[in-house]
Design an enzyme around this catalytic site. Structure first.
Site, PDB file in Angstrom:
ATOM      1  CB  THR A  96      -0.998   0.125   1.444  1.00  0.00           C
ATOM      2  OG1 THR A  96       0.098  -0.346   2.732  1.00  0.00           O
ATOM      3  CG2 THR A  96      -2.046  -1.029   1.085  1.00  0.00           C
ATOM      4  CG  ASN A 101       0.791   3.177   3.936  1.00  0.00           C
ATOM      5  OD1 ASN A 101      -0.204   2.291   5.239  1.00  0.00           O
ATOM      6  ND2 ASN A 101       1.964   2.150   4.006  1.00  0.00           N
ATOM      7  CD  GLU A 119      -3.060   0.634   5.862  1.00  0.00           C
ATOM      8  OE1 GLU A 119      -1.399  -0.001   4.874  1.00  0.00           O
ATOM      9  OE2 GLU A 119      -3.341   0.628   7.008  1.00  0.00           O
TER      10      GLU A 119
END
Length: 189
Positions: free
Chosen positions: A28, A30, A105
Site C-alpha cells: 500500500t 500509506n 492505505e
C-alpha cells in the site's frame, strides 16, 4: 456515508508498518496525516471502511519515458506520474492488527496487461517504493466496513475480493468515474 463521497485527498506517501508488502503481499501507499488536504476536512474526520477509487503518484523527479529521473539516474519506481491507477483503499484502524492510529492505505492496481500487475507474492500489483512522493487520491465508493479477521489468510482473501470489486466498479462508464479519474489525472496542487 455516500453523501460524503467522493472524497478527494492530496498528501504524500510515508512509510507504514510494512505489513501490506511483507505479511500480505499486497503493498500500500500509506498516506501522510501531515500536509494533507482533504475535501471533507481533516484526516481524523475520514470515515472508516474499505473503499475503491483512483490514485496517481507524482514522485519528486518522476521518470521520463526513458525510465530515468531528472538527475539521469535509473528510477526504481515503476511509475511515470502520468498514470491513474484503480485503487482499493483501507481507511481506519486495521482491526486484525489492533492499530491505535487511523491510517489511509490505498493499494494501487495496475491494468491487467501491466508487467507489474501480478508481481507480488499473492499475485497483486507491486509497483515499488515511492516514499515522499505526492499522492492524489479520489475515494469514489464504499465497499464494506473494516473487520477483524481470524488470521492473515482470511484477511488476504478479503482484500483480494476488495481488489476485484474495485476493478469492476472502476470500469463502469458513468459521470462520477469519469470526473474523478480526470480530477486525479489533472490535479497539480
Amino acid at each position: 456515508m455516500n453523501q460524503q463521497l467522493p472524497i478527494r485527498i492530496v498528501s504524500k506517501v510515508v512509510r507504514g508498518y510494512g505489513r501490506g508488502s511483507k505479511d500480505l503481499g499486497i503493498p500500500t501507499a500509506n498516506v501522510s496525516r501531515d500536509n494533507l488536504t482533504c475535501s471533507i476536512g481533516s484526516f481524523d474526520e475520514l470515515p472508516t471502511g474499505i473503499y475503491w477509487g483512483y490514485a496517481r503518484i507524482i514522485a519528486d523527479g518522476s521518470s521520463d519515458d526513458s525510465g530515468e529521473n531528472k538527475n539521469g539516474q535509473e528510477n526504481n519506481n515503476k511509475i511515470s506520474g502520468r498514470e491513474v491507477y484503480t485503487t482499493a483503499v483501507s481507511i481506519g484502524y486495521n482491526p486484525t492488527y489492533n492499530n491505535k492510529e487511523k491510517t489511509v492505505e490505498p493499494h494501487l492496481i495496475a491494468e491487467s496487461t501491466h508487467p507489474q500487475r501480478h508481481a507480488s507474492s499473492t499475485g497483486e500489483t507491486m509497483l515499488g517504493d515511492f516514499y515522499d512522493a505526492k499522492i492524489v487520491l479520489s475515494v469514489v465508493g464504499y465497499l464494506r466496513p473494516e473487520l477483524p479477521f481470524e488470521g492473515l489468510e482470511k484477511l488476504t482473501l478479503a482484500i483480494k475480493k476488495d481488489i476485484e470489486d474495485a476493478c469492476s466498479l472502476a470500469k463502469e462508464d458513468n459521470a462520477t468515474n469519469k470526473q474523478e479519474r480526470e480530477w486525479v489525472l489533472l490535479h497539480q496542487q
